[in-house]
Design an enzyme around this catalytic site. Structure first.
Site, short mmCIF file in Angstrom:
data_model
loop_
_atom_site.label_atom_id
_atom_site.label_comp_id
_atom_site.label_asym_id
_atom_site.label_seq_id
_atom_site.Cartn_x
_atom_site.Cartn_y
_atom_site.Cartn_z
N LEU A 14 36.70 -1.73 -24.39
CA LEU A 14 36.78 -0.65 -23.60
C LEU A 14 37.30 0.62 -24.04
O LEU A 14 38.19 1.31 -23.91
CB LEU A 14 37.87 -0.82 -22.46
CG LEU A 14 37.67 -2.33 -21.65
CD1 LEU A 14 38.60 -2.37 -20.29
CD2 LEU A 14 36.22 -1.87 -20.86
N HIS A 15 36.02 1.28 -24.76
CA HIS A 15 36.16 2.54 -25.39
C HIS A 15 35.85 3.68 -24.18
O HIS A 15 35.65 3.25 -22.96
CB HIS A 15 35.32 2.77 -26.64
CG HIS A 15 33.93 2.91 -26.18
ND1 HIS A 15 33.22 3.69 -26.09
CD2 HIS A 15 33.17 1.49 -26.55
CE1 HIS A 15 31.80 3.25 -25.87
NE2 HIS A 15 31.89 2.14 -26.37
N LEU A 16 35.55 4.85 -24.55
CA LEU A 16 35.72 6.24 -23.42
C LEU A 16 34.35 5.65 -22.65
O LEU A 16 34.85 5.76 -21.52
CB LEU A 16 35.19 7.31 -24.32
CG LEU A 16 35.02 8.37 -23.41
CD1 LEU A 16 36.25 8.71 -22.64
CD2 LEU A 16 34.48 9.65 -24.07
#
Length: 90
Positions: A14-16
């Protein structure tokens, strides 16, 4: 209140971009939507909180929804997580 445990499947966690996709989806609902991960409670409508949690591919999270549209919210949130949060699977 309804809840479900689900595994994060997108390769980069769950990066940007996927965090933004998840929070935008959560904002469509009136219900409170929370992510439970490693003894943390994360507000799903906050992209920064999601990113700060450090959730990675393969991690198990629990989604809880409480409010007028909680059943639909849980269904949709789980579907977008299973689909890879806009990134698909590799």
């Amino acid at each position: 209140m309804v809840s479900k445990e689900i595994t994060v499947v997108n390769p980069s966690g769950l990066h940007l971009r996927p965090a933004g996709y998840l929070s935008q989806t959560a904002m469509k609902f009136k219900s409170d939507i929370l992510i439970h991960y490693n003894n943390k409670v994360i507000v799903a409508k906050s992209v920064l909180n999601i990113m700060a949690a450090g959730i990675r591919c393969g991690d198990k999270i629990t989604i809880t929804c409480e409010g007028l549209d909680e059943d639909e919210a849980l269904k949709v949130i789980c579907e977008v997580i299973k689909s890879g949060l806009g990134e698909g699977r590799k």
